[in-house]
Design a protein around this motif. Structure first.
Motif, PDB file in Angstrom:
ATOM      1  N   GLY A 171      13.068  21.701  16.165  1.00 16.87           N
ATOM      2  CA  GLY A 171      14.385  20.784  16.077  1.00 16.87           C
ATOM      3  C   GLY A 171      14.219  19.556  16.471  1.00 16.87           C
ATOM      4  O   GLY A 171      14.108  19.029  17.553  1.00 16.87           O
ATOM      5  N   HIS A 172      13.952  18.839  15.661  1.00 14.83           N
ATOM      6  CA  HIS A 172      13.932  17.337  15.450  1.00 14.83           C
ATOM      7  C   HIS A 172      15.180  16.991  14.569  1.00 14.83           C
ATOM      8  O   HIS A 172      14.960  17.311  13.142  1.00 14.83           O
ATOM      9  CB  HIS A 172      12.524  16.706  15.173  1.00 14.83           C
ATOM     10  N   HIS A 173      15.977  16.026  14.966  1.00 13.09           N
ATOM     11  CA  HIS A 173      17.058  15.316  14.285  1.00 13.09           C
ATOM     12  C   HIS A 173      17.109  13.950  14.315  1.00 13.09           C
ATOM     13  O   HIS A 173      17.753  13.640  15.106  1.00 13.09           O
ATOM     14  CB  HIS A 173      18.348  16.077  14.504  1.00 13.09           C
ATOM     15  N   GLY A 174      16.275  13.130  13.326  1.00 12.91           N
ATOM     16  CA  GLY A 174      16.235  11.816  13.547  1.00 12.91           C
ATOM     17  C   GLY A 174      16.769  11.175  12.565  1.00 12.91           C
ATOM     18  O   GLY A 174      17.540  11.758  11.531  1.00 12.91           O
ATOM     19  N   ASP A 175      16.802   9.811  12.451  1.00 16.18           N
ATOM     20  CA  ASP A 175      17.391   8.858  11.535  1.00 16.18           C
ATOM     21  C   ASP A 175      16.662   8.988  10.052  1.00 16.18           C
ATOM     22  O   ASP A 175      17.066   8.616   9.054  1.00 16.18           O
ATOM     23  CB  ASP A 175      17.445   7.219  11.812  1.00 16.18           C
ATOM     24  N   PHE A 176      15.409   9.322  10.231  1.00 12.92           N
ATOM     25  CA  PHE A 176      14.442   9.568   8.919  1.00 12.92           C
ATOM     26  C   PHE A 176      13.900  10.972   8.999  1.00 12.92           C
ATOM     27  O   PHE A 176      13.801  11.380   7.601  1.00 12.92           O
ATOM     28  CB  PHE A 176      13.313   8.648   9.085  1.00 12.92           C
ATOM     29  N   TYR A 177      13.628  11.581   9.600  1.00 10.44           N
ATOM     30  CA  TYR A 177      13.047  12.799   9.710  1.00 10.44           C
ATOM     31  C   TYR A 177      14.037  14.185  10.480  1.00 10.44           C
ATOM     32  O   TYR A 177      14.460  13.788  11.665  1.00 10.44           O
ATOM     33  CB  TYR A 177      11.705  12.917   9.996  1.00 10.44           C
TER      34      TYR A 177
ATOM     35  N   HIS B 217       1.085  -1.214  -0.209  1.00 11.98           N
ATOM     36  CA  HIS B 217      -0.008  -0.118  -0.107  1.00 11.98           C
ATOM     37  C   HIS B 217       0.682   1.331  -0.007  1.00 11.98           C
ATOM     38  O   HIS B 217       0.652   2.071  -0.774  1.00 11.98           O
ATOM     39  CB  HIS B 217      -0.908  -0.087   1.105  1.00 11.98           C
ATOM     40  N   ILE B 218       1.968   1.270   0.914  1.00  9.47           N
ATOM     41  CA  ILE B 218       2.649   2.347   0.923  1.00  9.47           C
ATOM     42  C   ILE B 218       3.496   2.892  -0.035  1.00  9.47           C
ATOM     43  O   ILE B 218       3.502   3.878  -0.598  1.00  9.47           O
ATOM     44  CB  ILE B 218       3.590   2.322   2.173  1.00  9.47           C
ATOM     45  N   VAL B 219       4.013   1.742  -0.873  1.00  9.00           N
ATOM     46  CA  VAL B 219       5.036   1.908  -2.090  1.00  9.00           C
ATOM     47  C   VAL B 219       3.965   2.232  -3.221  1.00  9.00           C
ATOM     48  O   VAL B 219       4.367   3.259  -4.289  1.00  9.00           O
ATOM     49  CB  VAL B 219       5.993   0.987  -1.919  1.00  9.00           C
ATOM     50  N   ARG B 220       3.129   1.187  -3.614  1.00  2.89           N
ATOM     51  CA  ARG B 220       2.569   1.077  -4.924  1.00  2.89           C
ATOM     52  C   ARG B 220       1.385   1.841  -5.056  1.00  2.89           C
ATOM     53  O   ARG B 220       0.807   2.139  -5.939  1.00  2.89           O
ATOM     54  CB  ARG B 220       2.306  -0.298  -4.999  1.00  2.89           C
ATOM     55  N   ARG B 221       0.653   2.382  -3.839  1.00  5.50           N
ATOM     56  CA  ARG B 221      -0.734   2.970  -3.639  1.00  5.50           C
ATOM     57  C   ARG B 221      -0.228   4.320  -3.319  1.00  5.50           C
ATOM     58  O   ARG B 221      -0.783   5.307  -4.029  1.00  5.50           O
ATOM     59  CB  ARG B 221      -1.569   2.302  -2.823  1.00  5.50           C
ATOM     60  N   TYR B 222       0.432   4.658  -2.415  1.00  2.06           N
ATOM     61  CA  TYR B 222       0.607   6.136  -2.218  1.00  2.06           C
ATOM     62  C   TYR B 222       2.056   6.495  -2.565  1.00  2.06           C
ATOM     63  O   TYR B 222       2.180   7.733  -2.619  1.00  2.06           O
ATOM     64  CB  TYR B 222       0.827   5.971  -0.551  1.00  2.06           C
ATOM     65  N   GLY B 223       2.813   5.703  -3.151  1.00  2.00           N
ATOM     66  CA  GLY B 223       4.145   6.381  -3.733  1.00  2.00           C
ATOM     67  C   GLY B 223       5.045   6.804  -2.675  1.00  2.00           C
ATOM     68  O   GLY B 223       5.627   7.718  -2.808  1.00  2.00           O
ATOM     69  N   ALA B 224       4.933   6.416  -1.420  1.00  2.88           N
ATOM     70  CA  ALA B 224       5.818   6.534  -0.377  1.00  2.88           C
ATOM     71  C   ALA B 224       7.002   5.677   0.035  1.00  2.88           C
ATOM     72  O   ALA B 224       6.888   4.558  -0.263  1.00  2.88           O
ATOM     73  CB  ALA B 224       5.028   7.165   0.839  1.00  2.88           C
ATOM     74  N   ASP B 225       7.832   6.195   0.934  1.00  2.13           N
ATOM     75  CA  ASP B 225       8.936   5.166   1.435  1.00  2.13           C
ATOM     76  C   ASP B 225       8.522   4.218   2.492  1.00  2.13           C
ATOM     77  O   ASP B 225       7.759   4.683   3.298  1.00  2.13           O
ATOM     78  CB  ASP B 225      10.036   5.941   1.910  1.00  2.13           C
TER      79      ASP B 225
ATOM     80  N   ARG C 144      11.264   3.915  11.457  1.00  3.64           N
ATOM     81  CA  ARG C 144      10.833   5.149  10.903  1.00  3.64           C
ATOM     82  C   ARG C 144       9.627   5.614  11.758  1.00  3.64           C
ATOM     83  O   ARG C 144       9.383   6.612  11.762  1.00  3.64           O
ATOM     84  CB  ARG C 144      10.242   4.622   9.597  1.00  3.64           C
ATOM     85  N   LEU C 145       8.690   4.641  12.016  1.00  7.97           N
ATOM     86  CA  LEU C 145       7.635   5.095  12.847  1.00  7.97           C
ATOM     87  C   LEU C 145       7.672   5.802  14.142  1.00  7.97           C
ATOM     88  O   LEU C 145       7.468   6.598  14.534  1.00  7.97           O
ATOM     89  CB  LEU C 145       6.506   4.046  12.876  1.00  7.97           C
TER      90      LEU C 145
END
Length: 341
Positions: A132-138, A96-104, A111-112
């Motif tokens: 100021g948020h500096h995480g592994d994904f965002y 759903h995330i990759v093929r329907r929404y086009g997201a990572d 990530r969550l």
């Protein structure tokens, strides 16, 4: 323990009346589980139609929306409800995330986790003007007054996550405010995984496990005779076969003594045999994973099964005939009354 109603988002012209009916019937809240329509728009309409009703997304899909967009939406809903909104988010599945929404979708659990922390950082920024948020994904560090909704009188929205496997449950206990249990979450699964893993995560973060809400969907089969319960049995069989077809959830069946259930369901699914999928859910499955009772017994059965574990029980299949909806509302009132004594 609060009793809520679960619904798929409805056409916007219809959701206001459903919200009013839910409140009038005696339920504590209304939970929107995202499908083809967006949960947030329904929550916005409901907030104006039924002031005082508790609302939540359970769950909205996280990754296609940036953490800032999700945070800003939740912030406005928290303001609109006077502090009665809970933000429930989940990963969905890769297809759903990759093929329907086009997201990572890579590394969905970590990530969550980062997403939750980013959303909470945005809440803090709406009050302070500093992001100021500096995480592994965002990585978020820019906000100006014109792009901030600004402070609100209500507290920050609670952020709940959908979790099934042990890692996700521990993560929920560590960084979230609540956990949405899977609809296949029978009492044994709650005892083996949900309660201890959420507690582990909370303790790791120096939090009390009691601060983490446990939100449990309940599939019910209710009626005063077998004929009345028959149609609900068939609905629950179909629902369980849908959820039980996901390979990642196979361990829930297996540990409850129903080994190979997912494999059998998937075999029928690949053949396009939906009736065959539902047929894999036996009466023994229903006895373990659903709550079947007469109307007079239902409140006590729900309290006996979920009391002391669930903060909120969400009726999965309360919607339907108006007279049944009203009777479910009576059950909500009974549960609230029994706990206030």
């Amino acid at each position: 323990m609060q009793l809520d109603v679960m619904t798929l988002p409805q056409p916007l012209g219809q959701i206001g009346e459903l919200a009013r009916q839910t409140q009038a019937a005696g339920f504590s809240g209304l939970l929107f589980t995202e499908g083809g329509r967006t949960a947030y728009l329904n929550a916005a309409i409901a907030s104006q139609a039924a002031p005082g009703l508790e609302l939540s997304t359970g769950v909205a899909v996280a990754f296609p929306r940036s953490p800032f967009v999700t945070a800003a939406t939740a912030w406005e809903l928290q303001e609109a409800t006077g502090g009665r909104f809970r933000l429930g988010i989940g990963t969905q599945v890769r297809t759903h995330i990759v093929r329907r929404y086009g997201a990572d979708f890579d590394h969905p659990g970590p990530r969550l986790r980062d997403y939750v922390l980013a959303v909470k950082a945005c809440f803090a920024a709406f009050r302070s003007g500093k992001l100021g948020h500096h995480g592994d994904f965002y990585d978020l560090d820019f906000i100006t007054p014109q792009w901030s909704p600004g402070p609100i009188e209500a507290a920050d929205p609670k952020v709940d996550v959908a979790a099934v496997n042990p890692w996700m449950l521990r993560m929920a206990g560590e960084v979230a405010d609540g956990v949405h249990v899977h609809p296949l979450g029978e009492p044994g699964y709650l005892a083996r995984h949900v309660v201890p893993k959420v507690a582990e995560g909370a303790q790791k973060a120096g939090r009390s496990p009691s601060d983490i809400a446990v939100i449990v969907p309940a599939m019910t089969i209710v009626g005063d005779n077998d004929e009345e319960r028959h149609n609900e049995r068939q609905f629950v069989r179909a629902s369980m076969s849908f959820y039980g077809s996901t390979p990642n959830y196979a361990f829930i069946w297996d540990e409850a003594g129903f080994e190979g259930t997912t494999a059998r369901i998937r075999e029928k699914q690949k053949a396009g045999d939906f009736a065959g999928m539902a047929a894999q859910i036996t009466d023994e499955h229903l006895a373990a994973f659903a709550t079947e009772s007469t109307w007079d017994e239902l409140a006590d059965k729900l309290i006996g099964k979920y009391g002391g574990v669930a903060s909120r029980v969400v009726l999965y299949n309360a919607l339907g005939a108006p007279e049944r909806f009203e009777r479910y509302g009576e059950i909500a009132r009974q549960i609230q009354s029994s706990q206030s004594r």
